[in-house]
Design a protein around this motif. Structure first.
Motif, PDB file in Angstrom:
ATOM      1  N   GLU A  92      20.024  13.497  19.817  1.00 58.50           N
ATOM      2  CA  GLU A  92      19.581  11.682  19.668  1.00 58.50           C
ATOM      3  C   GLU A  92      20.865  11.316  19.275  1.00 58.50           C
ATOM      4  OE1 GLU A  92      14.856  11.349  19.697  1.00 58.50           O
ATOM      5  OE2 GLU A  92      15.729  10.690  18.417  1.00 58.50           O
ATOM      6  N   ILE A  93      21.055  10.557  19.768  1.00 56.03           N
ATOM      7  CA  ILE A  93      22.498   9.146  19.853  1.00 56.03           C
ATOM      8  C   ILE A  93      21.397   7.966  19.439  1.00 56.03           C
ATOM      9  CG2 ILE A  93      24.073   8.370  20.238  1.00 56.03           C
ATOM     10  CD1 ILE A  93      24.491  10.711  22.384  1.00 56.03           C
ATOM     11  N   ILE A  94      21.740   7.210  18.055  1.00 53.62           N
ATOM     12  CA  ILE A  94      21.200   6.419  17.751  1.00 53.62           C
ATOM     13  C   ILE A  94      22.124   5.497  17.822  1.00 53.62           C
ATOM     14  CG2 ILE A  94      19.965   5.163  15.927  1.00 53.62           C
ATOM     15  CD1 ILE A  94      18.776   7.632  14.533  1.00 53.62           C
ATOM     16  N   ALA A  95      22.736   4.529  18.706  1.00 56.23           N
ATOM     17  CA  ALA A  95      23.048   2.796  19.139  1.00 56.23           C
ATOM     18  C   ALA A  95      22.861   2.034  17.758  1.00 56.23           C
ATOM     19  CB  ALA A  95      23.486   2.692  20.294  1.00 56.23           C
ATOM     20  N   PHE A  96      23.931   1.934  17.379  1.00 55.85           N
ATOM     21  CA  PHE A  96      23.755   0.302  16.332  1.00 55.85           C
ATOM     22  C   PHE A  96      24.462  -0.837  17.109  1.00 55.85           C
ATOM     23  CE2 PHE A  96      22.786   4.001  13.382  1.00 55.85           C
ATOM     24  CZ  PHE A  96      21.167   3.480  13.117  1.00 55.85           C
ATOM     25  N   ALA A  97      24.130  -1.939  17.709  1.00 55.85           N
ATOM     26  CA  ALA A  97      24.772  -3.271  17.838  1.00 55.85           C
ATOM     27  C   ALA A  97      24.042  -4.180  17.178  1.00 55.85           C
ATOM     28  CB  ALA A  97      24.492  -3.106  19.339  1.00 55.85           C
ATOM     29  N   GLN A  98      24.605  -5.901  17.449  1.00 58.60           N
ATOM     30  CA  GLN A  98      23.782  -6.516  17.046  1.00 58.60           C
ATOM     31  C   GLN A  98      22.739  -6.964  18.002  1.00 58.60           C
ATOM     32  OE1 GLN A  98      26.362 -10.266  18.037  1.00 58.60           O
ATOM     33  NE2 GLN A  98      24.819 -11.679  17.223  1.00 58.60           N
ATOM     34  N   ASN A  99      21.606  -6.704  16.497  1.00 55.29           N
ATOM     35  CA  ASN A  99      20.353  -7.219  17.209  1.00 55.29           C
ATOM     36  C   ASN A  99      19.424  -6.387  18.302  1.00 55.29           C
ATOM     37  OD1 ASN A  99      20.643  -9.005  15.882  1.00 55.29           O
ATOM     38  ND2 ASN A  99      20.172 -10.601  17.103  1.00 55.29           N
ATOM     39  N   GLN A 100      20.244  -4.583  18.166  1.00 56.82           N
ATOM     40  CA  GLN A 100      19.793  -3.797  18.576  1.00 56.82           C
ATOM     41  C   GLN A 100      20.133  -2.437  18.152  1.00 56.82           C
ATOM     42  OE1 GLN A 100      22.946  -4.279  21.861  1.00 56.82           O
ATOM     43  NE2 GLN A 100      21.124  -5.212  23.558  1.00 56.82           N
ATOM     44  N   ILE A 101      18.939  -1.635  18.143  1.00 55.43           N
ATOM     45  CA  ILE A 101      18.783  -0.446  17.882  1.00 55.43           C
ATOM     46  C   ILE A 101      18.312   0.979  18.724  1.00 55.43           C
ATOM     47  CG2 ILE A 101      18.387   1.187  15.676  1.00 55.43           C
ATOM     48  CD1 ILE A 101      18.215  -1.466  13.768  1.00 55.43           C
ATOM     49  N   TYR A 102      18.964   0.726  19.580  1.00 55.44           N
ATOM     50  CA  TYR A 102      18.330   1.933  20.690  1.00 55.44           C
ATOM     51  C   TYR A 102      18.688   3.690  20.580  1.00 55.44           C
ATOM     52  CZ  TYR A 102      18.730  -2.258  23.510  1.00 55.44           C
ATOM     53  OH  TYR A 102      18.251  -4.187  23.299  1.00 55.44           O
ATOM     54  N   VAL A 103      17.721   4.520  21.273  1.00 53.87           N
ATOM     55  CA  VAL A 103      17.928   5.859  20.821  1.00 53.87           C
ATOM     56  C   VAL A 103      18.198   5.934  21.789  1.00 53.87           C
ATOM     57  CG1 VAL A 103      16.664   7.976  19.925  1.00 53.87           C
ATOM     58  CG2 VAL A 103      16.871   6.088  18.065  1.00 53.87           C
ATOM     59  N   PHE A 104      19.137   7.357  22.488  1.00 55.74           N
ATOM     60  CA  PHE A 104      19.209   7.700  23.687  1.00 55.74           C
ATOM     61  C   PHE A 104      19.179   8.928  23.446  1.00 55.74           C
ATOM     62  CE2 PHE A 104      21.267   3.790  23.722  1.00 55.74           C
ATOM     63  CZ  PHE A 104      21.222   3.335  25.097  1.00 55.74           C
ATOM     64  N   ASP A 105      18.990  10.361  24.574  1.00 60.40           N
ATOM     65  CA  ASP A 105      18.767  11.445  24.103  1.00 60.40           C
ATOM     66  C   ASP A 105      20.734  11.761  24.192  1.00 60.40           C
ATOM     67  OD1 ASP A 105      17.542  14.117  25.253  1.00 60.40           O
ATOM     68  OD2 ASP A 105      19.427  13.843  26.862  1.00 60.40           O
ATOM     69  N   ARG A 106      20.659  12.490  23.678  1.00 62.35           N
ATOM     70  CA  ARG A 106      22.450  13.652  23.397  1.00 62.35           C
ATOM     71  C   ARG A 106      22.936  13.986  24.904  1.00 62.35           C
ATOM     72  NH1 ARG A 106      24.427  16.708  18.880  1.00 62.35           N
ATOM     73  NH2 ARG A 106      26.104  17.728  19.634  1.00 62.35           N
ATOM     74  N   THR A 107      21.766  14.729  25.194  1.00 55.22           N
ATOM     75  CA  THR A 107      22.562  15.239  27.047  1.00 55.22           C
ATOM     76  C   THR A 107      22.532  15.054  28.307  1.00 55.22           C
ATOM     77  OG1 THR A 107      20.734  17.410  25.992  1.00 55.22           O
ATOM     78  CG2 THR A 107      22.053  17.326  27.954  1.00 55.22           C
ATOM     79  N   SER A 108      21.218  14.115  28.458  1.00 48.91           N
ATOM     80  CA  SER A 108      21.331  13.505  30.023  1.00 48.91           C
ATOM     81  C   SER A 108      21.730  11.773  28.998  1.00 48.91           C
ATOM     82  CB  SER A 108      20.070  13.697  30.446  1.00 48.91           C
ATOM     83  OG  SER A 108      19.080  12.507  29.375  1.00 48.91           O
ATOM     84  N   GLY A 109      21.690  11.452  28.024  1.00 49.86           N
ATOM     85  CA  GLY A 109      22.084   9.924  28.043  1.00 49.86           C
ATOM     86  C   GLY A 109      20.839   9.127  28.175  1.00 49.86           C
ATOM     87  N   LYS A 110      19.610   9.256  28.338  1.00 51.30           N
ATOM     88  CA  LYS A 110      18.806   8.824  29.013  1.00 51.30           C
ATOM     89  C   LYS A 110      18.398   8.242  27.807  1.00 51.30           C
ATOM     90  CE  LYS A 110      13.765   9.020  30.364  1.00 51.30           C
ATOM     91  NZ  LYS A 110      13.026  10.263  31.171  1.00 51.30           N
TER      92      LYS A 110
END
Length: 418
Positions: A92-110
């Motif tokens: 998984e890829i964990i993205a940190f941005a302003q007021n956001q912590i989102y998790v995306f699939d490492r292979t598909s980007g979903k």
């Protein structure tokens, strides 16, 4: 007589052999890795000297194998704010941005899920932190709570984990008289129960740089602050930056860097040991007040990001310009060869592995993979400006030419050399 002498000699040889084996075993046990103490090595990182050489830095110098490209899900509900950071958590890829912590699939980007949420309600956090957002070993995400002394931790699966409170010592007096209490602006874990907290040296008079604490003992140890300076709130105001300290973990050890200084430390319960000296100019230290008054024009290259892998120290630096205008450059220090290199391009490291867009890093993980990204508009611009190069790209990379300027970033992942 000769026969007895030979027998006696054989017995002596056997005894000596047994004694030798015994001594050898003691030596080997004494040199066991469990008992061997790790030496404290101090590295000198020649950042300013490397920056002045004006040479290309190729990604193949530090990495090998195929670069993974992940176009993140760009549904409007999951679009990331500006200046995100990315960390890997297994697949998984964990993205940190302003007021956001989102998790995306490492292979598909979903898009997979959100971790916690912004809001002053149960389970909500106040701020995404830049100092130590993700503990990969324990799979915990750190955020700032609504109480100034509190930090909320979330499991990587998205659920709330617990609250950590960093208790500070208040000082008597009035803020207008330059008497500030301790303000702990960031924390990181030292072990399963104890934490370290950075004390913001806002007025140049703080006694503590770091405090070690746990739930039962609010002040286990203090590492003193030696960077003192003249400050007057009426004259100087208050200078606030996105982060005042950075932490990262490597081999179960915590490392610490204070903004506007020149040293990366290894932190333990009892010691604060210098590991890297960052030689980035005539002087490598200042303070937020002087930095603001000089409008960012200082005689050194300020550090904007720093982290370490098994072999390399990575850093992002800012080239000072007038009125805080900046150009950012990326570099590395090879602990094996003792060589420091800095890119001569603000885009990052030249991509000589597949001749695609430059590699701009943000973090690394325990598997010795480095993570970078490019904004969607940068990817689109590369395709528009490089028709000959894009024709040579693999079919997999050719798919990225359909990206829109407003889409989410494209994350890049590659394995580092050993």
């Amino acid at each position: 007589m000769k026969h007895k002498t030979i027998k006696s000699g054989v017995k002596n040889i056997k005894k000596q052999s047994h004694y030798f084996i015994f001594v050898l075993l003691i030596f080997l046990v004494g040199c066991s890795p469990k008992e061997k103490k790790q030496e404290n090595v101090l590295y000198n990182v020649g950042i300013s000297e490397a920056f002045g050489q004006d040479v290309n830095v190729n990604i193949s110098e530090i990495a090998e194998g195929k670069i993974e490209y992940v176009a993140l899900d760009s549904d409007k509900k999951h679009l990331l704010a500006q200046n995100p950071d990315f960390y890997l958590n297994g697949n998984e890829i964990i993205a940190f941005a302003q007021n956001q912590i989102y998790v995306f699939d490492r292979t598909s980007g979903k898009f997979l899920r959100e971790i916690g949420h912004y809001g002053n309600d149960p389970g909500g956090y106040k701020k995404v932190v830049q100092t130590f957002p993700f503990d990969e070993g324990k799979k915990l995400v750190y955020t700032s709570g609504w109480d100034p002394k509190s930090y909320y931790r979330y499991s990587a699966d998205g659920s709330f984990s617990d609250k950590v409170t960093a208790y500070s010592i208040d000082k008597e007096g009035d803020i207008m008289d330059n008497v500030f209490g301790e303000i702990v602006t960031s924390i990181a874990p030292l072990n399963d129960t104890s934490f370290v907290g950075y004390v913001w040296n806002i007025d140049g008079k703080q006694e503590a740089k770091l405090i070690v604490f746990n739930e039962n003992n609010h002040r286990i140890k203090i590492f003193p602050q030696y960077n003192h300076f003249d400050y007057d709130i009426k004259r100087d105001g208050i200078s606030v930056y996105g982060w005042n300290a950075k932490y990262y973990q490597l081999d179960n050890q915590l490392h610490f860097y204070e903004r506007f200084t020149d040293t990366v430390y290894t932190v333990s319960m009892d010691t604060l040991l210098p590991k890297f000296v960052l030689n980035s100019g005539e002087t490598s230290t200042t303070n937020a007040t002087d930095y603001t008054k000089s409008k960012g024009e200082v005689p050194f290259l300020p550090i904007e990001n720093v982290f370490e892998s098994n072999r390399y120290l990575f850093f992002k630096i800012r080239k000072p310009k007038e009125n805080f205008e900046s150009e950012y450059y990326y570099g590395y220090f090879d602990k094996k060869s003792q060589i420091t290199k800095v890119s001569n391009s603000i885009g990052g490291f030249e991509n000589d592995i597949n001749n695609f867009i430059p590699f701009r890093f943000v973090s690394s993980n325990q598997n010795d993979e480095i993570i970078g990204f490019n904004e969607a508009y940068e990817v689109k611009l590369w395709f528009d400006e490089n028709p000959e190069k894009r024709a040579l790209l693999s079919p997999e990379l050719q798919k990225l030419k359909t990206i829109k300027e407003t889409d989410n970033p494209v994350v890049m992942i590659v394995k580092l050399k050993e």
